[in-house]
Every structure is written in structure tokens, then in C-alpha cells.
Design an enzyme around this catalytic site. Sequence first.
Site, PDB file in Angstrom:
ATOM      1  N   ASP A 124       0.866  -1.174   0.000  1.00 52.07           N
ATOM      2  CA  ASP A 124       0.000   0.000   0.000  1.00 52.07           C
ATOM      3  C   ASP A 124       0.907   1.229   0.000  1.00 52.07           C
ATOM      4  O   ASP A 124       1.498   1.548   1.017  1.00 52.07           O
ATOM      5  CB  ASP A 124      -0.902  -0.049   1.232  1.00 52.07           C
ATOM      6  CG  ASP A 124      -1.654   1.234   1.506  1.00 52.07           C
ATOM      7  OD1 ASP A 124      -1.751   2.064   0.593  1.00 52.07           O
ATOM      8  OD2 ASP A 124      -2.134   1.396   2.645  1.00 52.07           O
ATOM      9  N   GLU A 157      -0.942  10.717   1.116  1.00 48.60           N
ATOM     10  CA  GLU A 157      -2.236  10.062   1.314  1.00 48.60           C
ATOM     11  C   GLU A 157      -2.336   9.423   2.689  1.00 48.60           C
ATOM     12  O   GLU A 157      -3.405   9.427   3.304  1.00 48.60           O
ATOM     13  CB  GLU A 157      -2.459   9.009   0.218  1.00 48.60           C
ATOM     14  CG  GLU A 157      -3.859   8.437   0.162  1.00 48.60           C
ATOM     15  CD  GLU A 157      -4.076   7.244   1.107  1.00 48.60           C
ATOM     16  OE1 GLU A 157      -5.250   6.864   1.301  1.00 48.60           O
ATOM     17  OE2 GLU A 157      -3.073   6.695   1.631  1.00 48.60           O
ATOM     18  N   GLU A 158      -1.235   8.889   3.203  1.00 49.81           N
ATOM     19  CA  GLU A 158      -1.278   8.164   4.473  1.00 49.81           C
ATOM     20  C   GLU A 158      -1.593   9.065   5.660  1.00 49.81           C
ATOM     21  O   GLU A 158      -1.949   8.568   6.729  1.00 49.81           O
ATOM     22  CB  GLU A 158       0.039   7.423   4.713  1.00 49.81           C
ATOM     23  CG  GLU A 158       0.316   6.268   3.743  1.00 49.81           C
ATOM     24  CD  GLU A 158      -0.664   5.107   3.876  1.00 49.81           C
ATOM     25  OE1 GLU A 158      -1.566   5.167   4.744  1.00 49.81           O
ATOM     26  OE2 GLU A 158      -0.532   4.138   3.118  1.00 49.81           O
ATOM     27  N   HIS A 177      -1.638  -2.472   6.236  1.00 49.26           N
ATOM     28  CA  HIS A 177      -0.884  -1.671   7.202  1.00 49.26           C
ATOM     29  C   HIS A 177      -0.124  -2.544   8.189  1.00 49.26           C
ATOM     30  O   HIS A 177       0.283  -2.078   9.254  1.00 49.26           O
ATOM     31  CB  HIS A 177      -1.792  -0.673   7.940  1.00 49.26           C
ATOM     32  CG  HIS A 177      -2.139   0.514   7.106  1.00 49.26           C
ATOM     33  ND1 HIS A 177      -2.578   1.708   7.639  1.00 49.26           N
ATOM     34  CD2 HIS A 177      -2.118   0.704   5.765  1.00 49.26           C
ATOM     35  CE1 HIS A 177      -2.808   2.571   6.673  1.00 49.26           C
ATOM     36  NE2 HIS A 177      -2.541   1.987   5.517  1.00 49.26           N
TER      37      HIS A 177
END
Length: 387
Positions: free
Chosen positions: A189, A223-224, A324
Site C-alpha cells: 500500500d 495520502e497516508e 498496514h
Amino acid sequence: MQRLTIDTAYLRDRLAELLGIPSPTGYTDSIVRHVSRELERLGLTYEITRRGVVRTKISGRRRKPARALVGHLDTLGAQVKQLKDNGRIELVPIGNWSARFAEGARATIFSEKGTYRGTILPPKASGHAFNDEVDTAPVGWQHVELRVDAMSRTRTDLLRLGIDVGDIVAIDPQPEFLENGFIVSRHLDNKAGTAAMLAAIKALADAQLEPEVDTYWLFTIAEEVGVGASSAFGEDVAAVVSIDNGVTAPGQNSDEFGVTIAMADQTGPFDYHLTRKLVRLARENDIRFQKDVFRYYRSDSAAALVAGHDVRTALITFGIDASHGYERIHMHALRSLAELMTAYVASPVEITRDVNEITTGLRGFTHQPMSRAEQKAALPPADDAGV
């Protein structure tokens, strides 16, 4: 349109390269440079914002209503919170992830004097010293510390090394590519999504396909932490499709095979017409797919809406197990994802009204199914019904 062939060897090689470049949010310059050079090799020009969002365009027969496909280059990581008296480092996470998955991870600290290696451990890490206390220790970022692989037995030692509060810490991905198509690593991711985007661009170039409208490809860098695709679209963009991971877990419908089309995330449903178009394209092109709804998840598309962009949004994903954490995906999902991207780029624009952000009257405005009686009462005259 015949389904385009995705070069999976190229996709795999690009993913391996991306995983080898540390890019926690806030430390993304190197991966921005890498992706920019790859776009050049694919024959594209690109633009970079002040902070590093990369944007390239595949020109279409018309300028608008333009489309955008968006993925993010940043990953989870950590940051130095405090220098401890025992010569170790207290951390805070970059992004939302559990310290449970940080324990035992190898890491790199980026300090003013260079890089150092280390390991994230609980304070009571030795079974020979603490016996059962190792197994009963609580989970949380306040219950782990970073052991630096240098002479650092005191806080003063850490300062002498040049390590200080705020330094960025990158977590090793530890990738493994299996012969059966499974890929196991941290940071899939969204480096896997980025690799799929590059493979889709290559497939379009190999086929010499000209889209009907301009198509932008954005690679974001935050984005995270929720910033995502909040800017850099351009005023011509009317539809945004985010590329990211799907949640493969009990109670979810995502899968490690095929592409997962998200119908909603925690910010609400995605655009009705755009998501159903993607579903139709998957069916028409014989691309394996499933739908899912994500409850604890937001993407680049959500950031675009929160930032005030009046664009249609959607999210297409590769299913990922243990998101994650120490993640696992399959090449089948990445290939399916890239296939759907190319099918979307090649598809005609159906809602021609989207060429303008605001129009007068209902002509060309979209329809959603209702009961037969309600639909009959609400339908405009026939010359206003098409989209």
C-alpha cells in the site's frame, strides 16, 4: 475494445524497485524522482508540484471532460518523538498503523549526519531476562523503542550521532516474490498500486491507444496522513479514479484475485454513475472483479472531495491481506487492476454534460433508477433524457 495485455514482468520489476526506495510520508523526494524518470522512459512528459506531486497526461482527442487516475507514493513510517536516557528512541507513527506490526521491524533513521540502522523492540525484549513479562507487555507506540545500531547508551550519545527529535524513520519492506504469484511485503500500500499504474500506462503506449479525452495520471505524496489528492488536478478534470489497496479480511468482500471496485468508504458512497461504469467495463472486458464497502478507510478520492473539488470519484483496488501490517497480495489482482484502468481510459465519455462544472437546466443531467411510478413522474421530456 479488446482487453489490453499487461506486461506482468514489467509490473513486477517496477514494484521491486519501488519497494527498494524508502518513502514514508514527509520523505518522498527520492521516489518522486524515480517515478518521474520512469515516466520519461515511457515517453511521457510530467509536471511536479512544489512538494512533489507528480502529474503526467496522455492526450486525448478532446481536452475535456478530462479524467484522472490517482495513486500515492508515500508509505507508513515513524518519526523520532523523544531521545531516551537509555540511548534508545521513542517513536510516533507516520500514518495510522499499530505498534503490534512495528515490533521486530528493521528500520533506517534519517538524521542530519546521515543514516543509521536500527530495530524496533519492546523495552522488555529478552526472554532470558524478563521471562513471561515479554508475553504480557501491552501493545502501543509508548511500549516500543528504536534500538540504534551504533554506540548509543545515553541521550547524549544519540545527540552526538546527530539524531534528534523529528527525524524520519523508514521501515524495511522485507519483500518476497513467490513463484505462485503471491507477493509479501510491507508498503504494498500503495507501491503495488503505483506499479500497476505504470504497467497500465505502458500497455496503452504499446497499443498506441489514443483516449477520447485527456487523461491525467497523478502520483501523490501524503495520502497516508489524509492529504492525498487535494490538489494538482487541473480545472478540466471531471472524474477521479483512485488506485489503492482493498481490505481482504473477515467481513469484507475484497479478494487477492481480481480487481475490487469500492462502492463506498468512510466518507460515503462513491459516484453512482462512475462506479457502475467501472463495473460494466469489468464485465464487458471479462475482468474478474468484486465489489466492497470500506468502513475504516479513506483514499485520494476522499481527499479530493474534502478539498472542495466538484468531481465524480471512484476507487479501484487490489485485495491486500493484513493491510498496514506485513501485507500480502497476488499478481492476479494487480494485473486485473491494470486491465480495468486501461479499459476505463479507452472508454467513451457518456455524461457529456460533465464538460462544464455548472450548467443551466436539466438537459443532459443523469438519471438513477426509481420505482416505475416515481420514474415516470420524474422523467424530463425525451429530448432531455440522454447522457
